[in-house]
Design a protein around this motif. Structure first.
Motif, PDB file in Angstrom:
ATOM      1  N   ARG A  74      -6.686  -1.044   5.880  1.00 57.32           N
ATOM      2  CA  ARG A  74      -6.164   0.306   5.657  1.00 57.32           C
ATOM      3  C   ARG A  74      -5.764   1.003   6.958  1.00 57.32           C
ATOM      4  O   ARG A  74      -5.433   2.180   6.953  1.00 57.32           O
ATOM      5  CB  ARG A  74      -7.210   1.149   4.924  1.00 57.32           C
ATOM      6  CG  ARG A  74      -7.509   0.691   3.500  1.00 57.32           C
ATOM      7  CD  ARG A  74      -8.391   1.717   2.806  1.00 57.32           C
ATOM      8  NE  ARG A  74      -8.621   1.387   1.418  1.00 57.32           N
ATOM      9  CZ  ARG A  74      -9.680   0.721   0.969  1.00 57.32           C
ATOM     10  NH1 ARG A  74     -10.601   0.298   1.842  1.00 57.32           N
ATOM     11  NH2 ARG A  74      -9.841   0.470  -0.319  1.00 57.32           N
ATOM     12  N   GLY A  75      -5.843   0.318   8.071  1.00 55.78           N
ATOM     13  CA  GLY A  75      -5.394   0.889   9.338  1.00 55.78           C
ATOM     14  C   GLY A  75      -6.454   1.626  10.109  1.00 55.78           C
ATOM     15  O   GLY A  75      -6.130   2.429  10.983  1.00 55.78           O
ATOM     16  N   GLN A  76      -7.725   1.357   9.820  1.00 58.91           N
ATOM     17  CA  GLN A  76      -8.801   2.051  10.522  1.00 58.91           C
ATOM     18  C   GLN A  76      -9.715   1.028  11.186  1.00 58.91           C
ATOM     19  O   GLN A  76     -10.494   0.349  10.517  1.00 58.91           O
ATOM     20  CB  GLN A  76      -9.593   2.918   9.531  1.00 58.91           C
ATOM     21  CG  GLN A  76      -8.748   4.000   8.877  1.00 58.91           C
ATOM     22  CD  GLN A  76      -9.492   4.746   7.785  1.00 58.91           C
ATOM     23  OE1 GLN A  76     -10.523   4.290   7.311  1.00 58.91           O
ATOM     24  NE2 GLN A  76      -8.965   5.893   7.387  1.00 58.91           N
ATOM     25  N   LYS A 118       5.352  -5.206 -10.361  1.00 55.70           N
ATOM     26  CA  LYS A 118       4.629  -5.407  -9.108  1.00 55.70           C
ATOM     27  C   LYS A 118       3.629  -4.265  -8.933  1.00 55.70           C
ATOM     28  O   LYS A 118       3.934  -3.112  -9.269  1.00 55.70           O
ATOM     29  CB  LYS A 118       5.583  -5.419  -7.905  1.00 55.70           C
ATOM     30  CG  LYS A 118       6.617  -6.522  -7.934  1.00 55.70           C
ATOM     31  CD  LYS A 118       7.548  -6.406  -6.736  1.00 55.70           C
ATOM     32  CE  LYS A 118       8.616  -7.482  -6.768  1.00 55.70           C
ATOM     33  NZ  LYS A 118       9.545  -7.364  -5.617  1.00 55.70           N
ATOM     34  N   MET A 119       2.466  -4.591  -8.424  1.00 56.68           N
ATOM     35  CA  MET A 119       1.435  -3.576  -8.218  1.00 56.68           C
ATOM     36  C   MET A 119       1.372  -3.219  -6.735  1.00 56.68           C
ATOM     37  O   MET A 119       1.031  -4.070  -5.906  1.00 56.68           O
ATOM     38  CB  MET A 119       0.081  -4.101  -8.698  1.00 56.68           C
ATOM     39  CG  MET A 119      -1.042  -3.077  -8.607  1.00 56.68           C
ATOM     40  SD  MET A 119      -2.600  -3.732  -9.263  1.00 56.68           S
ATOM     41  CE  MET A 119      -3.003  -4.948  -7.978  1.00 56.68           C
ATOM     42  N   PRO A 120       1.717  -1.973  -6.375  1.00 56.86           N
ATOM     43  CA  PRO A 120       1.626  -1.582  -4.958  1.00 56.86           C
ATOM     44  C   PRO A 120       0.195  -1.699  -4.457  1.00 56.86           C
ATOM     45  O   PRO A 120      -0.751  -1.420  -5.193  1.00 56.86           O
ATOM     46  CB  PRO A 120       2.097  -0.124  -4.960  1.00 56.86           C
ATOM     47  CG  PRO A 120       2.864   0.036  -6.236  1.00 56.86           C
ATOM     48  CD  PRO A 120       2.204  -0.875  -7.224  1.00 56.86           C
ATOM     49  N   SER A 121       0.052  -2.114  -3.211  1.00 58.45           N
ATOM     50  CA  SER A 121      -1.274  -2.271  -2.615  1.00 58.45           C
ATOM     51  C   SER A 121      -1.516  -1.183  -1.582  1.00 58.45           C
ATOM     52  O   SER A 121      -0.593  -0.730  -0.897  1.00 58.45           O
ATOM     53  CB  SER A 121      -1.401  -3.642  -1.942  1.00 58.45           C
ATOM     54  OG  SER A 121      -2.602  -3.733  -1.211  1.00 58.45           O
ATOM     55  N   GLU A 122      -2.768  -0.752  -1.479  1.00 61.07           N
ATOM     56  CA  GLU A 122      -3.128   0.227  -0.457  1.00 61.07           C
ATOM     57  C   GLU A 122      -3.368  -0.424   0.893  1.00 61.07           C
ATOM     58  O   GLU A 122      -3.577   0.250   1.892  1.00 61.07           O
ATOM     59  CB  GLU A 122      -4.385   0.988  -0.888  1.00 61.07           C
ATOM     60  CG  GLU A 122      -5.601   0.114  -1.069  1.00 61.07           C
ATOM     61  CD  GLU A 122      -6.809   0.886  -1.572  1.00 61.07           C
ATOM     62  OE1 GLU A 122      -7.818   0.238  -1.905  1.00 61.07           O
ATOM     63  OE2 GLU A 122      -6.742   2.115  -1.628  1.00 61.07           O
TER      64      GLU A 122
END
Length: 301
Positions: free
Chosen positions: A149-151, A261-265
């Motif tokens: 998640r970018g952390q 399609k399922m977007p992912s976090e």
């Protein structure tokens, strides 16, 4: 032991003036005034308690002390210059170690890496694969690409590739009387699971509105690449993440049987300590990678 060294500016002024035998020429070389050179040399002489030059009306000569001192000063500057050049050369080139996951390296990074090597032939890239956290202060790693998640604590994290989640399978599974045509048809096929995403199938089936399928059943793999290979071999249906399955979809080794399609976090991020960007080879790799990310964003728009 405490060092008692003369001022560096005074030493630079002395060495340049001795080399040119002129305060004026030394001032031009060092981009200061002639008066500044004279002041710095006088300050050095006062510090040493010795005269380094014999000043005459229209000429400048080294004193006996100056002649004795000059070789050591010049040698010290030569060594410092050589060491600096070697350091800068190493920073411009040498090897650059990049850590990422094996799946991302195989399916996304390595196919593009030739572009970086052609633009930066003096840099030898070393790819280190793994999923564990890296201590940039202790390990021989320059920069990383991580999934999340970018952390990551105090590290800089720059998003480079996002993802959607979608079922993928071998082309043979969408043909014939028992073809996979709609999400509900998945119940007739084996679910292929990737160990790092244990709940993927349940989440995707719920998002797609599919009921009556036990999402816990199927074959499990601890590596995404192995799971995708199983899908290519017709073993069943896997949930693909488009940065990793796009090459196989384009090549026809895999197909996406549905439009949903399922977007992912989650996404892939470039990670590095903030101070690392001052190093030329790291900045070169970062800038190249971010250009690829911008190109993908522009194309998607």
């Amino acid at each position: 032991m405490k060092r008692t060294l003369p001022p560096l500016n005074g030493l630079r002024a002395f060495e340049a003036a001795a080399r040119h035998m002129s305060f004026t020429d030394a001032a031009e070389e060092l981009s200061v005034t002639q008066a500044a050179i004279s002041h710095q040399v006088r300050g050095l002489e006062q510090r040493l308690g010795l005269k380094l030059f014999v000043r005459r009306n229209r000429s400048l000569l080294l004193s006996e002390a100056g002649q004795a001192y000059l070789p050591a000063v010049r040698g010290a500057f030569d060594q410092l210059n050589e060491a600096t050049e070697k350091l800068l050369q190493k920073d411009r080139g040498g090897h650059l170690t990049v850590t990422t996951t094996a799946s991302f390296a195989t399916k996304w990074l390595v196919p593009r890496l030739g572009g970086f090597q052609r633009a930066n032939p003096e840099i030898d890239v070393r790819i280190s694969t793994g999923t564990g956290l890296v201590d940039f202060g202790r390990e021989d790693v320059d920069i990383g690409i991580r999934y999340g998640r970018g952390q990551w604590g105090n590290l800089v994290a720059e998003r480079i590739v996002g993802e959607d989640v979608l079922p993928v399978c071998a082309p043979a599974l969408i043909k014939g009387p028992n073809a996979l045509k709609k999400p509900a048809d998945i119940k007739r096929f084996t679910l292929l699971h990737i160990g790092t995403f244990p709940d993927d199938w349940q989440v995707w089936l719920t998002a797609a509105g599919v009921k009556g399928i036990d999402a816990s059943r199927g074959v499990r793999f601890d590596n995404a690449i192995v799971a995708y290979q199983a899908a290519m071999d017709g073993m069943g249906v896997a949930l693909g993440r488009n940065p990793l399955v796009t090459p196989d979809l384009k090549a026809g080794r895999l197909v996406a049987p549905f439009d949903f399609k399922m977007p992912s976090e989650y996404a892939y991020y470039l990670v590095y300590p903030a101070e690392a960007i001052r190093r030329r080879k790291i900045k070169a790799f970062r800038d190249w990678l971010m250009t690829l990310a911008e190109d993908r964003t522009t194309a998607a728009a």
